[in-house]
Design a protein around this motif. Structure first.
Motif, mmCIF file in Angstrom:
data_model
loop_
_atom_site.group_PDB
_atom_site.id
_atom_site.type_symbol
_atom_site.label_atom_id
_atom_site.label_comp_id
_atom_site.label_asym_id
_atom_site.label_seq_id
_atom_site.Cartn_x
_atom_site.Cartn_y
_atom_site.Cartn_z
ATOM 1 N N GLY A 1 0.828 -1.197 0.000
ATOM 2 C CA GLY A 1 0.000 0.000 0.000
ATOM 3 C C GLY A 1 0.860 1.243 0.000
ATOM 4 N N LEU A 2 1.689 1.379 -1.039
ATOM 5 C CA LEU A 2 2.593 2.529 -1.071
ATOM 6 C C LEU A 2 1.988 3.680 -1.879
ATOM 7 C CD1 LEU A 2 5.266 3.643 -0.100
ATOM 8 C CD2 LEU A 2 6.366 2.647 -2.112
ATOM 9 N N GLY A 3 2.008 3.569 -3.215
ATOM 10 C CA GLY A 3 1.463 4.639 -4.035
ATOM 11 C C GLY A 3 0.416 4.114 -4.992
ATOM 12 N N GLY A 4 0.018 4.964 -5.918
ATOM 13 C CA GLY A 4 -0.956 4.570 -6.925
ATOM 14 C C GLY A 4 -1.339 5.764 -7.769
ATOM 15 N N SER A 5 -1.988 5.488 -8.894
ATOM 16 C CA SER A 5 -2.416 6.538 -9.807
ATOM 17 C C SER A 5 -3.820 6.238 -10.317
ATOM 18 C CB SER A 5 -1.466 6.633 -11.007
ATOM 19 O OG SER A 5 -0.141 6.899 -10.610
ATOM 20 N N VAL A 6 -4.548 7.302 -10.628
ATOM 21 C CA VAL A 6 -5.857 7.174 -11.264
ATOM 22 C C VAL A 6 -5.904 8.149 -12.436
ATOM 23 C CG1 VAL A 6 -8.357 7.323 -11.005
ATOM 24 C CG2 VAL A 6 -6.950 6.618 -9.060
ATOM 25 N N PHE A 7 -6.257 7.644 -13.617
ATOM 26 C CA PHE A 7 -6.383 8.490 -14.797
ATOM 27 C C PHE A 7 -7.844 8.578 -15.212
ATOM 28 C CE2 PHE A 7 -1.943 8.185 -14.742
ATOM 29 C CZ PHE A 7 -1.417 9.141 -15.604
ATOM 30 N N SER A 8 -8.310 9.823 -15.343
ATOM 31 C CA SER A 8 -9.693 10.093 -15.712
ATOM 32 C C SER A 8 -9.787 11.538 -16.156
ATOM 33 C CB SER A 8 -10.624 9.844 -14.525
ATOM 34 O OG SER A 8 -11.933 10.308 -14.781
ATOM 35 N N SER A 9 -10.719 11.837 -17.053
ATOM 36 C CA SER A 9 -10.965 13.228 -17.449
ATOM 37 C C SER A 9 -11.857 13.943 -16.454
ATOM 38 C CB SER A 9 -11.595 13.272 -18.850
ATOM 39 O OG SER A 9 -12.843 12.586 -18.852
ATOM 40 N N ASN A 10 -12.395 13.196 -15.480
ATOM 41 C CA ASN A 10 -13.286 13.744 -14.462
ATOM 42 C C ASN A 10 -12.566 13.692 -13.114
ATOM 43 O OD1 ASN A 10 -15.249 14.024 -12.400
ATOM 44 N ND2 ASN A 10 -16.867 13.320 -13.764
ATOM 45 N N ASN A 11 -12.074 14.836 -12.665
ATOM 46 C CA ASN A 11 -11.290 14.868 -11.432
ATOM 47 C C ASN A 11 -12.090 14.411 -10.215
ATOM 48 O OD1 ASN A 11 -8.974 15.719 -12.701
ATOM 49 N ND2 ASN A 11 -9.231 17.880 -12.184
ATOM 50 N N LEU B 1 5.830 17.240 -0.182
ATOM 51 C CA LEU B 1 4.777 16.240 -0.150
ATOM 52 C C LEU B 1 5.232 15.001 0.618
ATOM 53 C CD1 LEU B 1 3.520 16.434 -3.846
ATOM 54 C CD2 LEU B 1 2.643 17.650 -1.832
ATOM 55 N N PRO B 2 4.411 14.494 1.541
ATOM 56 C CA PRO B 2 4.824 13.330 2.340
ATOM 57 C C PRO B 2 4.957 12.087 1.479
ATOM 58 C CG PRO B 2 2.521 13.860 2.744
ATOM 59 C CD PRO B 2 3.068 14.972 1.913
ATOM 60 N N PHE B 3 5.923 11.252 1.835
ATOM 61 C CA PHE B 3 6.193 10.013 1.114
ATOM 62 C C PHE B 3 6.170 8.866 2.106
ATOM 63 C CE2 PHE B 3 8.599 6.629 -0.785
ATOM 64 C CZ PHE B 3 8.415 6.748 -2.148
ATOM 65 N N GLY B 4 5.328 7.859 1.843
ATOM 66 C CA GLY B 4 5.262 6.696 2.717
ATOM 67 C C GLY B 4 4.000 5.913 2.447
ATOM 68 N N GLY B 5 3.921 4.735 3.054
ATOM 69 C CA GLY B 5 2.814 3.847 2.746
ATOM 70 C C GLY B 5 2.126 3.271 3.960
ATOM 71 N N THR B 6 1.317 2.245 3.692
ATOM 72 C CA THR B 6 0.573 1.543 4.722
ATOM 73 C C THR B 6 0.625 0.053 4.409
ATOM 74 O OG1 THR B 6 -1.549 1.510 5.895
ATOM 75 C CG2 THR B 6 -1.646 1.756 3.512
ATOM 76 N N LYS B 7 -0.064 -0.761 5.186
ATOM 77 C CA LYS B 7 -0.034 -2.221 5.049
ATOM 78 C C LYS B 7 1.430 -2.698 5.037
ATOM 79 C CE LYS B 7 -2.926 -2.608 1.442
ATOM 80 N NZ LYS B 7 -3.893 -3.220 0.495
ATOM 81 N N HIS B 8 1.774 -3.642 4.158
ATOM 82 C CA HIS B 8 3.128 -4.181 4.158
ATOM 83 C C HIS B 8 4.143 -3.274 3.479
ATOM 84 C CE1 HIS B 8 2.286 -8.683 5.158
ATOM 85 N NE2 HIS B 8 1.457 -7.876 5.801
ATOM 86 N N SER B 9 3.705 -2.112 3.043
ATOM 87 C CA SER B 9 4.654 -1.133 2.504
ATOM 88 C C SER B 9 5.327 -0.324 3.602
ATOM 89 C CB SER B 9 3.943 -0.185 1.525
ATOM 90 O OG SER B 9 3.640 -0.859 0.322
ATOM 91 N N GLY B 10 4.909 -0.531 4.843
ATOM 92 C CA GLY B 10 5.624 0.100 5.945
ATOM 93 C C GLY B 10 4.819 1.165 6.665
#
Length: 467
Positions: free
Chosen positions: A393-403, A430-439
């Motif tokens: 659960g570190l990062g991720g992205s979402v692509f859409s024309s509707n914010n 910007l903060p950098f870090g994750g959750t679950k097994h990502s730390g």
């Protein structure tokens, strides 16, 4: 501390041609003891150094990084193989991070008043002591910077155990701190194998540990820190979801996915690894990605025209090849790539895997190389469910024309960071870090500077104040 086993020298091997460049002897027990003692001694005076003086020295580090940018970038490319232009960007980012904490550190560390009906109260942010920083090779200078800049500004001292394949990058950073005017012992580099870090954590003079690396190693470090009741932060990688909704700009999303995945030859914790596309545009998206992969130029990382660099080592490329082979054995399909490139150096073909089933290794593992795991899903909810179907659960992205739609999806993704219409990125503020097994824990931003301080409550009462 006594070494557990006799160890080989720490070596620089150029992954572009697999040639040995330089080697360093592993430090003796006496040398390590001397460095720990010096770090502890330095802390007693560094903690009392005015914050304005600490900030001034951080500004000098930022200046030196910019002055030496070409030298540092060439060294990073030599030791771990990344594109020279990427190494230049990394050094520039590090300078910006040091500048950020030099400029804002005093404000972040100022006493924080607390409301109370009787008398007055405030939090005083005070340093803990010697911090052990254990860092990986994929960003030789950035990994150092994002822990060193805030924690040194806070008044802690630091011992760095860097990855064993980038010893020259590790050493030159200590040299830069000294050249900037930092007192001896405030920041030091340790040439030791990873097997010795648990022993360091046990040392009573070391007060906290920050670790970036693999999940098994991080678990071991966290266990050792917990045993001795020490604060720790962990960043343990990820298998980031790159969600493309059916109203997205397909060309923009495909370009971002490819550039994000070949960044650092795919050796980035937050690069897009699991590509999740709604079925209405999935085939078009896939065709665009395949075309972009085919157009990539593979070659010398020092060449400005090169798009894809070698992986960091022979072990790294062999590990990725093995993961791809295992995925195929467990039912996955290779759409393109899947092999080592037939040329000297640790090069891997850009690869797309599909038909990855739950319960298989590829469905859960992080693949640290230029490999996409491609999923076609029926709708938005299926995309969210698949994005969350991982231990990471570190990062991720979402692509859409509707914010608004994209943000709604982002809120349902269980990660530490989500970027809209952009791959997961990096910025000092910007903060950098994750959750679950990502730390756990955060680096960068104001949050980082509070990870390794004692938020001490001081309450002032008057004679007639009630308790």
């Amino acid at each position: 501390m006594e070494p557990k086993v006799k160890t080989s020298p720490i070596k620089t091997v150029n992954p572009f041609n697999n040639e040995l460049v330089k080697s360093f002897d592993v430090m003796t027990a006496a040398q390590i003891e001397s460095k720990i003692a010096l770090a502890d001694k330095a802390f007693q005076s560094w903690r009392k150094t005015p914050k304005a003086k600490r900030a001034q020295l951080l500004h000098r580090v930022a200046h030196l990084l910019r002055v030496k940018a070409a030298q540092l970038a060439e060294l990073a490319t030599l030791e771990m193989g990344k594109l020279f232009k990427e190494s230049q960007g990394e050094v520039a980012l590090c300078a910006d991070i040091f500048e950020y904490y030099a400029t804002n550190g005093e404000k972040f560390l100022a006493d924080q008043p607390l409301e109370t009906p009787h008398g007055s109260a405030f939090l005083s942010y005070e340093p803990l002591g010697v911090i052990l920083s254990i860092q990986p090779w994929n960003f030789p200078f950035y990994q150092i910077t994002r822990s060193a800049a805030p924690h040194l500004m806070a008044g802690n001292t630091m011992l760095l155990k860097h990855a064993s394949n980038i010893p020259q990058c590790a050493q030159i950073m200590e040299d830069i701190f000294l050249e900037a005017g930092f007192p001896e012992g405030v920041y030091q580099n340790l040439f030791i194998p990873g097997s010795e870090t648990d022993v360091l954590v046990a040392d009573e003079r070391i007060k906290a540990v920050t670790f970036t690396g693999s999940e098994p190693a991080g678990s071991s470090i966290a266990a050792a820190a917990g045993k001795y009741i020490k604060k720790s932060t962990l960043e343990l990688g990820g298998s980031d979801a790159f969600v493309v909704l059916d109203d997205a700009d397909v060309e923009q999303a495909a370009e971002a996915a490819v550039r994000g995945r070949i960044w650092n030859a795919g050796q980035v914790c937050v690069s897009p690894k699991r590509i999740i596309v709604e079925e209405g545009i999935a085939d078009l998206f896939l065709e665009k990605v395949k075309a972009k992969f085919a157009a990539l130029k593979v070659g010398d990382p020092m060449d400005e025209k090169t798009d894809l660099a070698p992986l960091s080592s022979e072990k790294a490329v062999n590990d990725v090849i093995k993961q791809v082979q295992t995925a195929v054995e467990q039912g996955a399909t290779v759409i393109t790539g899947g092999h080592r490139i037939n040329r000297p150096g640790a090069f891997m073909e850009p690869t797309i895997l599909a038909d990855i089933r739950p319960g298989t290794a590829a469905y859960q593992e992080e693949i640290f190389g230029p490999v996409f795991m491609f999923y076609k899903v029926k709708d938005e909810q299926a995309a969210i469910d698949l994005a969350n179907a991982t231990e990471f659960g570190l990062g991720g992205s979402v692509f859409s024309s509707n914010n608004e739609r994209a943000v709604n999806v982002a809120r349902q993704m269980v990660t530490g960071m989500v970027y809209i219409n952009h791959v997961t990125g990096i910025a000092p503020e910007l903060p950098f870090g994750g959750t679950k097994h990502s730390g756990y824990g955060r680096e960068q931003s104001p949050a980082a500077i509070y990870e390794f301080v004692n938020a001490k409550l001081i309450r002032v009462t008057t004679a007639d104040s009630a308790y």
